[in-house]
Design a protein around this motif. Sequence first.
Motif, short mmCIF file in Angstrom:
data_model
loop_
_atom_site.label_atom_id
_atom_site.label_comp_id
_atom_site.label_asym_id
_atom_site.label_seq_id
_atom_site.Cartn_x
_atom_site.Cartn_y
_atom_site.Cartn_z
N ALA A 56 0.75 -1.14 0.14
CA ALA A 56 -0.11 0.18 0.15
C ALA A 56 0.83 1.03 -0.05
N LEU A 57 1.94 1.23 0.82
CA LEU A 57 2.91 2.36 0.64
C LEU A 57 3.58 2.63 -0.59
N GLU A 58 3.86 1.37 -1.15
CA GLU A 58 4.70 1.57 -2.57
C GLU A 58 3.52 2.18 -3.55
N ALA A 59 2.16 1.67 -3.56
CA ALA A 59 1.47 2.20 -4.45
C ALA A 59 1.27 3.63 -4.32
N ARG A 60 1.05 4.01 -2.92
CA ARG A 60 0.96 5.53 -2.64
C ARG A 60 1.90 6.43 -3.02
N LEU A 61 3.35 5.93 -2.79
CA LEU A 61 4.42 6.69 -3.29
C LEU A 61 4.53 6.68 -4.80
N GLY B 280 1.95 6.64 -6.73
CA GLY B 280 1.15 7.62 -7.42
C GLY B 280 1.31 8.91 -7.06
N GLU B 281 2.01 9.32 -5.94
CA GLU B 281 2.54 10.68 -5.60
C GLU B 281 3.52 11.02 -6.69
N ALA B 282 4.45 10.12 -6.74
CA ALA B 282 5.55 10.28 -7.85
C ALA B 282 5.05 10.63 -9.09
N SER C 185 2.27 12.25 -9.80
CA SER C 185 1.37 13.34 -10.22
C SER C 185 2.12 14.62 -9.74
N LYS C 186 3.51 14.66 -9.25
CA LYS C 186 4.28 15.65 -9.14
C LYS C 186 5.31 15.62 -10.13
N PRO C 187 5.90 16.79 -10.50
CA PRO C 187 6.88 16.92 -11.58
C PRO C 187 8.10 16.35 -10.95
N ALA C 188 8.95 15.90 -11.69
CA ALA C 188 10.19 15.39 -11.51
C ALA C 188 11.03 16.38 -10.89
N PRO C 189 11.47 16.00 -9.87
CA PRO C 189 12.63 17.17 -9.30
C PRO C 189 13.65 17.64 -10.26
N ARG C 190 14.01 18.88 -10.24
CA ARG C 190 15.05 19.42 -11.16
C ARG C 190 16.45 19.33 -10.56
#
Length: 97
Positions: free
Chosen positions: A76-81, A83-85, A87-92
């Motif tokens: 569940a934590l891996e799926a949540r991470l 999903g968050e990764a 939706s957010k832009p990749a860090p520059r």
Amino acid sequence: MTNGTNRILDEFAKMMTDAAGAAQGVRREFETLFRTQAERMLHSMDLVQREDFEAVREMAIKAREENAALQARIEALEARLAGEAGSKPAPRTRTKK
């Protein structure tokens, strides 16, 4: 003569009763000896007692259940991470000039 026959039968009955009592004593002695030898042999074979086996079995069942619950939490934590990764832009990352 009747008293003589009765006395012989009484003596015979007493002798048989004593023999039966002696046989029971021998039987008890044999059972005790056999039980002692069996316990000694089982102890030397390093067998696990039933109570100890059941205790370890219960511990293994509990550990499996805990592992399954932890595995579900990790997934569940891996799926949540993930999903968050997504939706957010990749860090520059800074590039050196």
